[in-house]
Design an enzyme around this catalytic site. Sequence first.
Site, PDB file in Angstrom:
ATOM      1  N   ARG A  17      15.440  53.669  25.450  1.00  0.00           N
ATOM      2  CA  ARG A  17      15.145  52.991  24.184  1.00  0.00           C
ATOM      3  C   ARG A  17      14.907  51.484  24.345  1.00  0.00           C
ATOM      4  O   ARG A  17      14.417  50.836  23.440  1.00  0.00           O
ATOM      5  CB  ARG A  17      16.268  53.238  23.172  1.00  0.00           C
ATOM      6  N   TYR A 110      31.858  51.560  29.846  1.00  0.00           N
ATOM      7  CA  TYR A 110      30.409  51.800  29.855  1.00  0.00           C
ATOM      8  C   TYR A 110      29.685  50.529  30.305  1.00  0.00           C
ATOM      9  O   TYR A 110      30.024  49.433  29.840  1.00  0.00           O
ATOM     10  CB  TYR A 110      29.899  52.134  28.441  1.00  0.00           C
ATOM     11  N   GLY A 111      28.687  50.714  31.141  1.00  0.00           N
ATOM     12  CA  GLY A 111      27.915  49.564  31.625  1.00  0.00           C
ATOM     13  C   GLY A 111      27.117  48.852  30.557  1.00  0.00           C
ATOM     14  O   GLY A 111      26.586  47.772  30.795  1.00  0.00           O
ATOM     15  N   ASP A 112      27.036  49.444  29.365  1.00  0.00           N
ATOM     16  CA  ASP A 112      26.203  48.830  28.319  1.00  0.00           C
ATOM     17  C   ASP A 112      27.023  48.341  27.122  1.00  0.00           C
ATOM     18  O   ASP A 112      26.502  48.170  26.044  1.00  0.00           O
ATOM     19  CB  ASP A 112      25.109  49.810  27.864  1.00  0.00           C
ATOM     20  N   GLY A 150      30.367  60.451  18.742  1.00  0.00           N
ATOM     21  CA  GLY A 150      31.383  61.491  18.716  1.00  0.00           C
ATOM     22  C   GLY A 150      32.411  61.144  17.651  1.00  0.00           C
ATOM     23  O   GLY A 150      32.774  59.981  17.482  1.00  0.00           O
ATOM     24  N   ASN A 180      34.455  57.874  18.433  1.00  0.00           N
ATOM     25  CA  ASN A 180      34.895  57.702  19.810  1.00  0.00           C
ATOM     26  C   ASN A 180      34.002  56.664  20.466  1.00  0.00           C
ATOM     27  O   ASN A 180      32.785  56.740  20.380  1.00  0.00           O
ATOM     28  CB  ASN A 180      34.756  59.045  20.543  1.00  0.00           C
ATOM     29  N   LYS A 328      15.236  19.814  35.194  1.00  0.00           N
ATOM     30  CA  LYS A 328      15.355  20.959  36.091  1.00  0.00           C
ATOM     31  C   LYS A 328      15.769  20.434  37.447  1.00  0.00           C
ATOM     32  O   LYS A 328      15.141  19.514  37.966  1.00  0.00           O
ATOM     33  CB  LYS A 328      14.024  21.701  36.199  1.00  0.00           C
ATOM     34  N   TYR A 343       9.838  14.822  31.187  1.00  0.00           N
ATOM     35  CA  TYR A 343      10.106  15.900  32.135  1.00  0.00           C
ATOM     36  C   TYR A 343      10.727  15.331  33.399  1.00  0.00           C
ATOM     37  O   TYR A 343      10.119  14.496  34.078  1.00  0.00           O
ATOM     38  CB  TYR A 343       8.829  16.677  32.494  1.00  0.00           C
TER      39      TYR A 343
HETATM   40  C1  UD1 Z   1      29.252  59.210  24.410  1.00  0.00           C
HETATM   41  C2  UD1 Z   1      30.394  60.077  23.893  1.00  0.00           C
HETATM   42  C3  UD1 Z   1      30.505  59.916  22.371  1.00  0.00           C
HETATM   43  C4  UD1 Z   1      30.689  58.462  22.008  1.00  0.00           C
HETATM   44  C5  UD1 Z   1      29.583  57.620  22.630  1.00  0.00           C
HETATM   45  C6  UD1 Z   1      29.868  56.156  22.411  1.00  0.00           C
HETATM   46  C7  UD1 Z   1      30.359  61.954  25.420  1.00  0.00           C
HETATM   47  C8  UD1 Z   1      30.043  63.369  25.589  1.00  0.00           C
HETATM   48  N1  UD1 Z   1      30.116  61.448  24.223  1.00  0.00           N
HETATM   49  O1  UD1 Z   1      28.048  59.657  23.820  1.00  0.00           O
HETATM   50  O2  UD1 Z   1      31.605  60.656  21.905  1.00  0.00           O
HETATM   51  O3  UD1 Z   1      30.687  58.318  20.609  1.00  0.00           O
HETATM   52  O4  UD1 Z   1      29.506  57.857  24.041  1.00  0.00           O
HETATM   53  O5  UD1 Z   1      28.776  55.395  22.820  1.00  0.00           O
HETATM   54  O6  UD1 Z   1      30.869  61.317  26.333  1.00  0.00           O
HETATM   55  N2  UD1 Z   1      26.087  58.086  31.361  1.00  0.00           N
HETATM   56  C9  UD1 Z   1      25.996  58.379  32.706  1.00  0.00           C
HETATM   57  N3  UD1 Z   1      25.537  59.596  33.077  1.00  0.00           N
HETATM   58  C10 UD1 Z   1      25.183  60.543  32.173  1.00  0.00           C
HETATM   59  C11 UD1 Z   1      25.268  60.239  30.807  1.00  0.00           C
HETATM   60  C12 UD1 Z   1      25.733  58.999  30.424  1.00  0.00           C
HETATM   61  O7  UD1 Z   1      26.327  57.552  33.560  1.00  0.00           O
HETATM   62  O8  UD1 Z   1      24.785  61.622  32.605  1.00  0.00           O
HETATM   63  C13 UD1 Z   1      26.601  56.759  30.952  1.00  0.00           C
HETATM   64  C14 UD1 Z   1      25.560  55.911  30.271  1.00  0.00           C
HETATM   65  O9  UD1 Z   1      24.899  55.064  31.187  1.00  0.00           O
HETATM   66  C15 UD1 Z   1      26.419  55.111  29.294  1.00  0.00           C
HETATM   67  C16 UD1 Z   1      27.555  56.053  28.961  1.00  0.00           C
HETATM   68  O10 UD1 Z   1      27.629  56.981  30.016  1.00  0.00           O
HETATM   69  O11 UD1 Z   1      26.945  53.952  29.884  1.00  0.00           O
HETATM   70  C17 UD1 Z   1      27.390  56.745  27.616  1.00  0.00           C
HETATM   71  O12 UD1 Z   1      26.201  57.457  27.610  1.00  0.00           O
HETATM   72  P1  UD1 Z   1      25.441  57.829  26.251  1.00  0.00           P
HETATM   73  O13 UD1 Z   1      24.395  58.819  26.544  1.00  0.00           O
HETATM   74  O14 UD1 Z   1      25.102  56.586  25.552  1.00  0.00           O
HETATM   75  O15 UD1 Z   1      26.639  58.475  25.408  1.00  0.00           O
HETATM   76  P2  UD1 Z   1      26.719  59.895  24.709  1.00  0.00           P
HETATM   77  O16 UD1 Z   1      26.975  60.930  25.733  1.00  0.00           O
HETATM   78  O17 UD1 Z   1      25.585  60.066  23.788  1.00  0.00           O
END
Ligand code: UD1
Length: 431
Positions: A17, A110-112, A150, A180, A328, A343
Amino acid sequence: MDTGVHVVILAAGKGTRMKSPLPKVLHPICGRPLLAWVVDQALSLGPAGITLVVAEDADAVVEVAREAARDVPLSVAVQTQQRGTGDAMRAAAASFGANPDTPDRVVVLYGDMPLLTPGSLTGLVEAQAQAGPGGMALLTAVVDDATGYGRVLRGADGAFQRIVEHKDASDAEREVCEINLGLYAFSSVTLAADLPRLSNDNVQGEFYLTDLCGMAAEAGRGVEVRSLQDPEEGLGINDMTQLAEAQRVLQGRINAEHMRNGVRIDDPATAYIQHGVTIGAGTHILPCCVIAAGVVIGSGCEVGPFSQLRPGTVLEDGAEIGNFTECKNTVMGAGAKAKHLTYLGDTHVGAKANIGAGTIFANYDGKTKHKTQVGERAFIGSGTIVVAPNTIPAGVTTGAGAVVTRGAKIEAGETWIGLPARKHASSKDEK
Ligand code: UD1
Ligand code: CA
């Protein structure tokens, strides 16, 4: 014996996205990659080690994480196919699962998600300690719009039961507004035992890490739920709008810290001060300034309005940079001033020198960048162009509009005027 915390950072998601060629976690926020902010969160827990889960071909991502992790050991787990968060944790398990030296607790980040504060994460770890033997803790938030997340399901007595993913949830379950966040603290032994039990029997055909929470509750182990006081901390970055939103929040925190240290910022909303900038007390930042990561500003300086301090800029105490002035890789000595339309590139300006309006240090000849030295108390007249490399010694004056050609042989105290600039005959007597 409590052997501390191991942190797993999940970052194998595709980030489609973002619609950007750059991997999602490498997008900069306030001058450093998103992932570096998350590694900082991990470091705030004083971990024994960190495992980063990435997709294939993620060398640049790993490099950023290693640098941010400093001396904390970082293992990399490659998840070849993105089959869900549970699958990602399984990929990571090799780095802690069977290892007898693994710390007692594993924290998942989470990395993000760059906005979590150390206080919230410490709370999560403390909650896990309160969950009893083999227990776990998770972070949640109560939000107005829970779409996509979730949901946290509780029994009639309010006790935690399980998490249901949006796509698997019934209409009634979708009414729940406690979400979650995906951040957990597990007992490492229990985690290693439970991970192999996950199935992908759900709407998305993914292995859900969330299922571990339900398993724990069902087995009668403790599940502690902590809800964020400020749900904003749980913001995850999925698109450019959220990236900008996260930057706004982190910028606010950076500016607040400078203000706590005695820096006067007229308009924090337009003070773009990146991560890792040092500013002395009593310095005044006027509106609409961009100050790059690593810039060092002393005390009693003035910057702005409308100034840009790019990487490598150092302002010594009392230096002033005014409107439409860009620095700079430039040092401004104590009390030196460049107040208008200037500058300064690859320049070292001595103390108390005055750089007149419209001065340009022409540092680039089309191939290479060159340096210019300006001595103490030099007076550079308005509209001067100094072609680098050059040395303008102490006390030199240039006339308005002078063009000082490359490598001019100028002596201290002289006055140079014209195009190309030449020594003004009686310059030394004039002084
Ligand atoms: C997940 C949770 C959900 C929660 C949400 C919060 C699960 C099943 N669900 O949703 O309950 O509300 O996070 O944001 O866990 N990632 C991987 N490998 C994968 C999939 C994901 O490394 O195969 C990492 C992504 O890079 C990211 C994180 O896991 O950092 C979450 O992935 P994302 O797909 O955003 O979360 P959901 O599974 O949709
Ligand atoms: Ca997903």
